[in-house]
Design a protein around this motif. Structure first.
Motif, short mmCIF file in Angstrom:
data_model
loop_
_atom_site.label_atom_id
_atom_site.label_comp_id
_atom_site.label_asym_id
_atom_site.label_seq_id
_atom_site.Cartn_x
_atom_site.Cartn_y
_atom_site.Cartn_z
N ALA A 364 72.47 -9.13 65.40
CA ALA A 364 73.32 -9.91 64.55
C ALA A 364 74.94 -10.13 65.36
CB ALA A 364 73.31 -9.01 62.94
N LYS A 365 74.88 -10.96 64.99
CA LYS A 365 76.50 -11.78 65.63
C LYS A 365 77.85 -11.88 64.75
CE LYS A 365 75.70 -12.61 70.17
NZ LYS A 365 74.90 -13.58 71.22
N PRO A 366 78.54 -10.98 63.84
CA PRO A 366 79.31 -11.77 63.48
C PRO A 366 80.34 -13.27 63.08
CG PRO A 366 80.22 -9.76 64.47
CD PRO A 366 78.91 -9.73 65.49
N MET A 367 80.16 -13.12 62.29
CA MET A 367 81.25 -15.01 61.95
C MET A 367 82.67 -14.51 62.80
SD MET A 367 81.82 -18.14 58.99
CE MET A 367 80.13 -18.15 58.99
N THR A 368 83.17 -15.24 63.01
CA THR A 368 84.53 -14.21 63.77
C THR A 368 85.25 -15.47 63.62
OG1 THR A 368 83.55 -15.02 65.88
CG2 THR A 368 83.42 -12.70 65.40
N ASP A 369 85.14 -17.14 63.71
CA ASP A 369 86.18 -18.01 63.44
C ASP A 369 86.73 -17.92 62.38
OD1 ASP A 369 87.13 -20.16 62.90
OD2 ASP A 369 85.86 -22.18 63.51
N TRP A 370 88.25 -17.99 62.06
CA TRP A 370 88.98 -17.13 60.77
C TRP A 370 89.31 -18.70 60.40
CZ3 TRP A 370 90.01 -13.73 57.80
CH2 TRP A 370 91.09 -14.30 56.57
N GLU A 371 88.66 -19.92 60.36
CA GLU A 371 88.76 -21.36 59.88
C GLU A 371 87.42 -21.23 59.16
OE1 GLU A 371 91.45 -23.21 59.49
OE2 GLU A 371 91.68 -21.74 61.01
N GLN A 372 86.66 -20.82 59.51
CA GLN A 372 85.20 -20.62 58.84
C GLN A 372 85.20 -19.63 58.30
OE1 GLN A 372 81.99 -20.08 61.25
NE2 GLN A 372 80.56 -21.42 60.77
N VAL A 373 85.77 -18.94 57.96
CA VAL A 373 85.78 -17.04 57.72
C VAL A 373 86.66 -17.65 56.19
CG1 VAL A 373 86.49 -15.06 56.82
CG2 VAL A 373 85.49 -15.45 59.16
N LYS A 374 87.52 -18.06 56.53
CA LYS A 374 88.76 -18.14 55.88
C LYS A 374 88.18 -19.42 54.97
CE LYS A 374 91.66 -21.39 56.27
NZ LYS A 374 93.11 -21.63 56.96
N VAL A 375 87.46 -20.68 54.54
CA VAL A 375 86.20 -21.25 53.19
C VAL A 375 84.94 -20.74 53.04
CG1 VAL A 375 88.00 -23.28 53.97
CG2 VAL A 375 85.90 -23.04 55.77
N LEU A 376 84.66 -19.11 53.30
CA LEU A 376 83.52 -18.83 53.44
C LEU A 376 82.87 -19.23 51.82
CD1 LEU A 376 80.56 -18.35 55.03
CD2 LEU A 376 81.57 -15.83 54.93
N ASP A 377 81.82 -19.98 51.69
CA ASP A 377 81.50 -19.33 50.03
C ASP A 377 79.85 -18.76 50.37
OD1 ASP A 377 79.80 -19.72 47.12
OD2 ASP A 377 78.93 -22.42 48.06
N PRO A 378 80.18 -17.70 49.76
CA PRO A 378 78.84 -16.48 49.90
C PRO A 378 77.96 -16.75 49.27
CG PRO A 378 80.71 -15.68 48.71
CD PRO A 378 80.79 -16.93 49.10
N ALA A 379 77.60 -17.87 48.02
CA ALA A 379 76.74 -18.15 47.92
C ALA A 379 75.36 -19.65 48.49
CB ALA A 379 76.76 -18.61 46.52
N ALA A 380 75.50 -20.62 49.83
CA ALA A 380 75.84 -20.88 50.56
C ALA A 380 76.37 -20.89 51.96
CB ALA A 380 76.51 -22.44 50.32
#
Ligand code: FE2
Length: 615
Positions: A364-380
């Motif tokens: 398991a590798k965490p999501m580390t790209d801040w641009e991606q993390v910033k706009v993340l929709d937990p439901a999708a």
């Protein structure tokens, strides 16, 4: 338990005596021309036996004028003809206590069978049978029951218990269920006339009274009450599902003040059940002890209402794994995966952020790209990504929080004292009558292709995948049971080790039959547990529909303390206590959804004095 042939009060006899099936009047239902005058509308019951006293119960009203108080007489006798009375007196009842009558008949002989009845004018109640507790080393036979849901099935178990000979019936709770019609019942059973009364979820005193009145029209339950004294404790559904001292899963703000609901539920319980009342019971304290001769102390606990903190749920309380991000001034935050690197950075610049992980066969590798993390929709979440539970943090800080209590401080202290008192008297057995499994149950690792998700209202493949993962992380299956209160369990088991001679936990609540060797925090086996299946509420088979044998294998595999499980059947448990042995014999009924059924004898497990394990 003796054999079936010693029918002491059959279902048929009760039906005949009460006229059930021919228009039994229940308070709140329209009164027909035939339903007039004095009637004992709900049979008789007895409970909380001691060596020289027992509670006698009935309900009497004038159906022509239900606002009226009525006066009557009670009698108890060692002989069925009531020629020589062991006790008699008068009673008064009326609408203030829902026309119920409760007498504490005292001055009786120990270990004696009695007959009792009530009289108003020339109207006489059904004759009930009861027994006082022995004061010697007589063997004790108890029927252990729980979870009788009217809309889920017929009460065949009560009918069978009524036919057999017992010292007493121990009811471990869920005597009624609070749901509206359609909330938690079986359409096949409803279609046969077992409909809720009232039809709505019960919230007020009147609602709770009507629900008890409905249940007590059931001929099998009436027969069981008329045949034996009951020793009852409540579980959650006597108030509302998954309840604790200040709330319940099945109580929402729009249902009014919870404490008001709880006190209405407690009051109706006290009115309708043959439990001895006191200032303590008025305050909701029903934990109490029964000395079963010299062989056993039966210590009844309340694990729901008096001191329990809110139960945890994986949905609400499970933290997810986080990743540290370094927030340097004017720069895009950067993920720092090495804890040693995190430690070197100024603490104020680090934020632990819940991120999803890309799951693959490499790990398991965490999501580390801040641009991606910033706009993340937990439901999708993007394909392949999932949030991962932080099991160690949950186990240590949330589940393992030592402050969380099951019994409350006062009851814990009382329990410790009761154990010590029993041990000081050299009583060999401390039998603990309570609701929830104390043995540890892991999450069965059944695979999706083994489960028929179409048959479950509770689980789907996604949820099961999540549960399997929690199980692999060593988390327990049921956070509502003692597994959800490990620190409180450790305290109770330490107490058992220090203050009990031989402890046997009884449990209900799950609707399935189980047995466990129970180990304390150090791994020492300190008690056994014998758990009774439900009378009619559905069990594991409805939660996780799969081949029963596979389910049982899978449960046993992940639960080292578990020595027996039946994951499919309703029934009851006979508990036989002698000076050196306690045995549980399980019985099962073939169906609860049809009026015709068969009884089968399940296995027997026992524990010998001094072993603290099952044999
Ligand atoms: Fe239940």
């Amino acid at each position: 338990m003796s054999d079936n042939s010693r029918t002491i009060l059959s279902r048929r006899a009760v039906i005949g005596a009460l006229g059930i099936g021919t228009g039994l009047a229940v308070i709140g239902s329209p009164t027909s021309a035939a339903d007039t005058g004095i009637q004992f509308t709900h049979g008789v019951a007895s409970g909380d036996p001691q060596a020289t006293k027992v509670i006698l119960w009935t309900r009497a009203l004038d159906l022509s004028d239900q606002a009226k108080n009525i006066l009557g007489k009670w009698e108890i006798s060692a002989t069925e003809d009531f020629r020589a009375l062991a006790g008699t007196g008068t009673f008064k009842t009326g609408p203030k206590r829902d026309h119920t009558v409760k007498i504490d008949a005292s001055g009786l002989e120990a270990g004696t069978k009695y007959f009792y009845r009530f009289l108003v004018g020339d109207v006489t109640s059904l004759v009930g049978h009861t027994k006082t507790l022995p004061i010697d080393d007589t063997n004790i036979d108890l029927a252990i029951v729980s979870c009788s849901n009217y809309g889920q099935g017929f009460f065949h178990v009560y009918g069978e218990v009524a036919k057999r000979d017992y010292q007493a019936v121990v009811h471990l709770g869920d005597y009624i269920y609070e749901y509206a019609e359609g909330g938690y019942d079986n359409p096949e059973v409803l279609a046969q006339g077992r409909k809720a009364e009232p039809k709505t979820e019960i919230l007020s005193l009147e609602d709770y009274r009507k629900r008890y009145a409905l249940y007590r029209t059931d001929p099998d339950l009436l027969a069981a009450h008329a045949a034996h004294p009951f020793i009852c404790v409540w579980d959650d559904h006597e108030v509302a599902n998954d309840t604790w001292k200040d709330g319940a899963q099945n109580h929402s703000d729009d249902e009014g003040d919870f404490k008001k609901r709880q006190s209405a539920a407690f009051r109706a319980y006290m009115e309708w059940l043959p439990i001895r009342e006191s200032d303590d019971t008025s305050a909701g304290k029903i934990y109490r002890t029964f000395e079963m001769g010299t062989n056993a102390s039966l210590i009844m606990l309340d694990t729901r209402h008096i001191g329990r903190d809110r139960g945890l749920t994986y949905g609400e309380d499970l933290p997810m794994r986080t990743t540290a991000f370094h927030f340097a001034e004017d720069k895009t935050p950067v993920a720092v995966l090495d804890p040693a690197e995190v430690a070197k950075l100024p603490a104020a610049s680090i934020k632990h952020i819940t991120v999803p992980f890309l799951i693959s066969k490499d790990g398991a590798k965490p999501m580390t790209d801040w641009e991606q993390v910033k706009v993340l929709d937990p439901a999708a979440l993007p394909a392949g990504y999932s949030f991962i539970p932080d099991a160690p943090k949950f186990a240590k800080d949330v589940l393992g929080n030592a402050e969380r209590s099951m019994l409350g401080t006062e009851q814990e202290g009382w329990f410790s004292g009761e154990l010590a008192k029993s041990k000081a008297k050299d009583t060999p057995w401390q039998i603990i009558g309570q609701q929830l499994l104390i043995g540890k149950v892991g999450i069965p690792q059944l695979q999706d292709n083994e489960i028929d998700f179409t048959k479950s209202k509770f689980i789907n493949a996604k949820l099961m995948g999540f549960f399997r993962m929690l199980g692999q992380m060593g988390l327990p299956m049921n956070l509502d049971a003692w597994d959800g209160y490990p620190a409180a369990r450790d305290r109770v088991l330490a107490d058992i080790k220090a203050n009990a001679n031989n402890a046997v936990f009884l449990a209900g609540d799950t609707h399935n039959a189980w047995a466990f060797d129970v180990a304390d925090a150090t791994g020492d086996k300190v008690a056994v547990e014998m758990a009774t299946p439900g009378i009619s509420s559905p069990g594991f088979e409805s939660f996780l529909p799969a081949d029963t044998k596979r389910t049982e294998e899978a449960l046993l595999k992940v639960s080292p303390e578990m020595k027996y499980v039946n994951a499919n059947d309703r029934g009851w448990m006979d508990l036989t206590i002698t000076s050196d042995k306690v045995s549980a014999q399980w019985y099962f009924v073939s169906t609860v959804t049809k009026p015709e059924y068969e009884v089968s004898k399940g296995p027997m497990k026992h524990t010998l004095k001094g072993t603290h394990t099952l044999a």
